[in-house]
Design a protein around this motif. Structure first.
Motif, PDB file in Angstrom:
ATOM      1  N   ARG A 105       0.821  -1.216   0.000  1.00 50.77           N
ATOM      2  CA  ARG A 105       0.000   0.000   0.000  1.00 50.77           C
ATOM      3  C   ARG A 105       0.856   1.269   0.000  1.00 50.77           C
ATOM      4  NH1 ARG A 105      -2.747  -2.776   4.095  1.00 50.77           N
ATOM      5  NH2 ARG A 105      -2.162  -1.218   5.645  1.00 50.77           N
ATOM      6  N   GLY A 106       2.208   1.134  -0.078  1.00 51.77           N
ATOM      7  CA  GLY A 106       3.059   2.325  -0.172  1.00 51.77           C
ATOM      8  C   GLY A 106       3.844   2.613   1.100  1.00 51.77           C
ATOM      9  N   TYR A 107       3.642   1.774   2.092  1.00 49.65           N
ATOM     10  CA  TYR A 107       4.405   1.985   3.322  1.00 49.65           C
ATOM     11  C   TYR A 107       5.808   1.382   3.176  1.00 49.65           C
ATOM     12  CZ  TYR A 107       0.079   3.449   5.597  1.00 49.65           C
ATOM     13  OH  TYR A 107      -1.037   4.121   5.946  1.00 49.65           O
ATOM     14  N   ALA A 108       6.707   1.786   4.092  1.00 48.38           N
ATOM     15  CA  ALA A 108       8.080   1.270   4.057  1.00 48.38           C
ATOM     16  C   ALA A 108       8.564   1.038   5.476  1.00 48.38           C
ATOM     17  CB  ALA A 108       9.007   2.261   3.362  1.00 48.38           C
ATOM     18  N   ASP A 147      22.241  11.442   8.908  1.00 49.91           N
ATOM     19  CA  ASP A 147      22.233   9.988   9.145  1.00 49.91           C
ATOM     20  C   ASP A 147      21.894   9.240   7.859  1.00 49.91           C
ATOM     21  OD1 ASP A 147      20.957   9.801  12.570  1.00 49.91           O
ATOM     22  OD2 ASP A 147      22.895  10.391  11.734  1.00 49.91           O
ATOM     23  N   GLU A 148      22.485   8.059   7.708  1.00 54.72           N
ATOM     24  CA  GLU A 148      22.182   7.196   6.562  1.00 54.72           C
ATOM     25  C   GLU A 148      21.115   6.179   6.983  1.00 54.72           C
ATOM     26  OE1 GLU A 148      26.581   7.315   4.461  1.00 54.72           O
ATOM     27  OE2 GLU A 148      25.687   5.417   5.029  1.00 54.72           O
ATOM     28  N   LEU A 149      20.027   6.051   6.185  1.00 56.42           N
ATOM     29  CA  LEU A 149      18.919   5.153   6.508  1.00 56.42           C
ATOM     30  C   LEU A 149      18.655   4.226   5.321  1.00 56.42           C
ATOM     31  CD1 LEU A 149      16.448   7.738   8.101  1.00 56.42           C
ATOM     32  CD2 LEU A 149      18.107   6.315   9.279  1.00 56.42           C
ATOM     33  N   SER A 150      18.052   3.063   5.604  1.00 56.74           N
ATOM     34  CA  SER A 150      17.622   2.145   4.542  1.00 56.74           C
ATOM     35  C   SER A 150      16.112   1.988   4.631  1.00 56.74           C
ATOM     36  CB  SER A 150      18.309   0.794   4.698  1.00 56.74           C
ATOM     37  OG  SER A 150      17.913   0.187   5.908  1.00 56.74           O
ATOM     38  N   LEU A 151      15.416   1.957   3.445  1.00 51.70           N
ATOM     39  CA  LEU A 151      13.963   1.851   3.362  1.00 51.70           C
ATOM     40  C   LEU A 151      13.610   0.554   2.639  1.00 51.70           C
ATOM     41  CD1 LEU A 151      14.627   4.985   3.551  1.00 51.70           C
ATOM     42  CD2 LEU A 151      12.359   5.335   2.603  1.00 51.70           C
ATOM     43  N   ALA A 152      12.969  -0.378   3.366  1.00 51.24           N
ATOM     44  CA  ALA A 152      12.519  -1.638   2.762  1.00 51.24           C
ATOM     45  C   ALA A 152      11.141  -1.410   2.160  1.00 51.24           C
ATOM     46  CB  ALA A 152      12.475  -2.738   3.814  1.00 51.24           C
ATOM     47  N   LEU A 153      11.015  -1.580   0.834  1.00 50.35           N
ATOM     48  CA  LEU A 153       9.765  -1.365   0.121  1.00 50.35           C
ATOM     49  C   LEU A 153       9.107  -2.709  -0.211  1.00 50.35           C
ATOM     50  CD1 LEU A 153      11.064   1.384  -2.324  1.00 50.35           C
ATOM     51  CD2 LEU A 153      10.040   1.685  -0.071  1.00 50.35           C
ATOM     52  N   TYR A 154       7.921  -2.650  -0.849  1.00 53.97           N
ATOM     53  CA  TYR A 154       7.263  -3.893  -1.275  1.00 53.97           C
ATOM     54  C   TYR A 154       8.143  -4.633  -2.275  1.00 53.97           C
ATOM     55  CZ  TYR A 154       3.786  -6.990  -3.381  1.00 53.97           C
ATOM     56  OH  TYR A 154       3.119  -8.080  -3.861  1.00 53.97           O
ATOM     57  N   GLN A 155       8.794  -3.839  -3.128  1.00 53.62           N
ATOM     58  CA  GLN A 155       9.750  -4.425  -4.075  1.00 53.62           C
ATOM     59  C   GLN A 155      11.049  -3.635  -3.988  1.00 53.62           C
ATOM     60  OE1 GLN A 155       7.863  -4.389  -7.916  1.00 53.62           O
ATOM     61  NE2 GLN A 155       6.778  -6.296  -7.563  1.00 53.62           N
ATOM     62  N   GLY A 156      12.082  -4.208  -3.372  1.00 56.01           N
ATOM     63  CA  GLY A 156      13.400  -3.579  -3.335  1.00 56.01           C
ATOM     64  C   GLY A 156      13.661  -2.799  -2.049  1.00 56.01           C
ATOM     65  N   GLN A 157      14.797  -2.109  -2.046  1.00 50.01           N
ATOM     66  CA  GLN A 157      15.247  -1.357  -0.858  1.00 50.01           C
ATOM     67  C   GLN A 157      15.961  -0.090  -1.304  1.00 50.01           C
ATOM     68  OE1 GLN A 157      17.201  -3.542   2.319  1.00 50.01           O
ATOM     69  NE2 GLN A 157      18.735  -1.962   2.498  1.00 50.01           N
TER      70      GLN A 157
END
Length: 449
Positions: free
Chosen positions: A406-409, A429-439
């Motif tokens: 639904r667009g959340y990460a 700061d460096e952050l990582s975002l996990a998506l429905y497809q990919g990061q």
């Protein structure tokens, strides 16, 4: 009238009186001339003639005085002597007893050098607070020197070896002789004008030349050059002569280099050092990446062990639904049995009472209940089916993939911690975002509550 005959005196007395008269009348004198017939016996004293094109005088400089002379003079040298006129009584020789000696040309220039140095120092022209910081590596380099001298060749050779990317911008000038100082000062001003106007953005200026005598280097001891250096907005490296040479330009500049070659080395970083550092950083990055991947893999395995697959949840719900269906069927069968029993009881009561009307009514009610029973069973089944569908949809919507779809990460920091509040991070700061497809990997530009 008889002529009065003077009283005769001895030769020693005459020389002694002449010596006293000469020393008391003249005092200390300063004489310039050329050395001739220089004698330096084992005693350490120096004896020579000081002459010009019309006359000469004997000179003696005793060992205690000549020890302060930095460079022993040679016959033919032009010098300036300071001392007392006297007479060597034993031979009646008229002579100059020298207590100070300096080269005629360099001596005058050296005095001018010291005078200008002291005056400019009092103005604060050489203060460290005026010095501009020069970067470790520079790519746009201005060079103010002779276009045909060894200095520009030495600088170009060093830059080609150490930093081929650095570019030389030559401002050709005369580096000695009449007008040289003015040309150097004008070149400094020209470079600054080009820099301030954006036509030629220079990182640093080198001014200098190869070695030579004090007279050869004199253009770099002129006040006009010192003030041009002090007024420059571009950092300046002075590279005049050899390591033993020292000029006013060296004092005014932001940095002094012993030679032009040394100047080129001071303002650039060796490309070999760059490559070594890049290799070192690449190895370090590879090691950190490997460790990070291993750590993330361990975390992933831990999460996989803790995370239940949605299919398992659906199976649990289906099992529960099957139980509900069984319970509904059992309830329906129980209800039917109860209705049958009730009908039997009614029928029994009717049979016992035998009223025909009540019997018909009871039969009609039993028939109605029989007709209603399939509808009631269907209603109960639909209600339980809808509840099962609702529960299944709820479980699906609450699962992580549906939430991500639904667009959340899922936002994590470099340590793998889940970020739930803006207060957990700060700018940069460096952050990582996990998506429905990919990061995605990203940097925090701003933090807003």
């Amino acid at each position: 009238m008889a002529f009065e005959r003077p009283t005769p005196i001895s030769v020693s007395d005459l020389n002694r009186r002449s010596k006293s008269l000469l020393e008391n009348h003249f005092g200390e004198v300063c004489v310039e001339g050329e050395i001739g017939d220089l004698s330096t016996p084992a005693s350490g004293h120096w004896y020579f003639n000081l002459k010009d094109n019309r006359a000469q005088i004997r000179c003696a400089m005793f060992r205690r005085a000549n020890l302060s002379v930095k460079q022993r003079p040679q016959a033919g040298d032009k010098i300036i002597c300071r001392g007392l006129l006297s007479i060597y009584e034993a031979r009646g020789d008229y002579q100059l007893i020298v207590d100070h000696l300096e080269a005629a040309g360099d001596g005058a220039l050296q005095r001018a050098f010291e005078e200008l140095k002291q005056r400019l120092a009092k103005e604060g022209l050489f203060d460290d607070s005026r010095k501009k910081v020069i970067a470790t590596h520079n790519e746009q380099i201005g060079v103010i020197t002779s276009s045909t001298g060894a200095a520009i060749e030495d600088i170009a050779s060093v830059l080609k070896r150490r930093s081929p990317i650095s570019q030389i911008n030559l401002f050709p000038v005369a580096v000695q002789g009449a007008g040289a100082a003015e040309q150097i000062a004008a070149a400094i001003e020209q470079a600054n004008k080009l820099h301030s106007s954006g036509v030629l953005l220079l990182d640093v200026l080198i001014i200098g030349r190869g070695g030579g005598s004090l007279e050869d280097l004199w253009a770099f001891n002129e006040e006009v050059v010192a003030r041009a250096i002090a007024n420059s907005s571009i950092p300046i490296v002075s590279a005049v002569g050899h390591e033993i040479d020292f000029t006013i330009a060296d004092l005014a500049a932001d940095l002094r280099a012993a030679t032009p070659s040394a100047a080129a080395e001071l303002i650039t970083r060796d490309q070999i050092e760059w490559m070594q550092q890049i290799d070192q950083q690449a190895r370090r990055l590879a090691l950190l990446t490997t460790k990070r991947l291993e750590l993330d893999a361990q975390k992933l395995e831990t999460l996989k062990a803790r995370l239940k697959h949605p299919q398992l949840k659906l199976m649990t719900i289906k099992t529960g639904f099957d139980g509900l269906v069984n319970r509904a069927n059992h309830a329906l069968r129980t209800k039917l049995a109860q209705v049958g029993q009730q009908a039997a009881r009614v029928e029994s009561a009717l049979n016992q009472r035998s009223p025909a009307i009540k019997l018909d009514i009871t039969r009609q009610r039993a028939a109605a209940l029989s007709r209603q029973l399939p509808g009631m069973m269907a209603s109960v089944y639909r209600r339980d089916a809808q509840r099962l569908t609702h529960l299944s949809t709820t479980v699906s919507n609450l699962g992580p993939p549906s939430t991500l779809k639904r667009g959340y990460a899922v936002v994590k920091d470099q340590a793998g911690n889940v970020i739930r509040s803006a207060s957990q991070v700060k700018q940069g700061d460096e952050l990582s975002l996990a998506l429905y497809q990919g990061q995605l990997d990203t940097n925090v530009k701003a933090v807003r509550d």
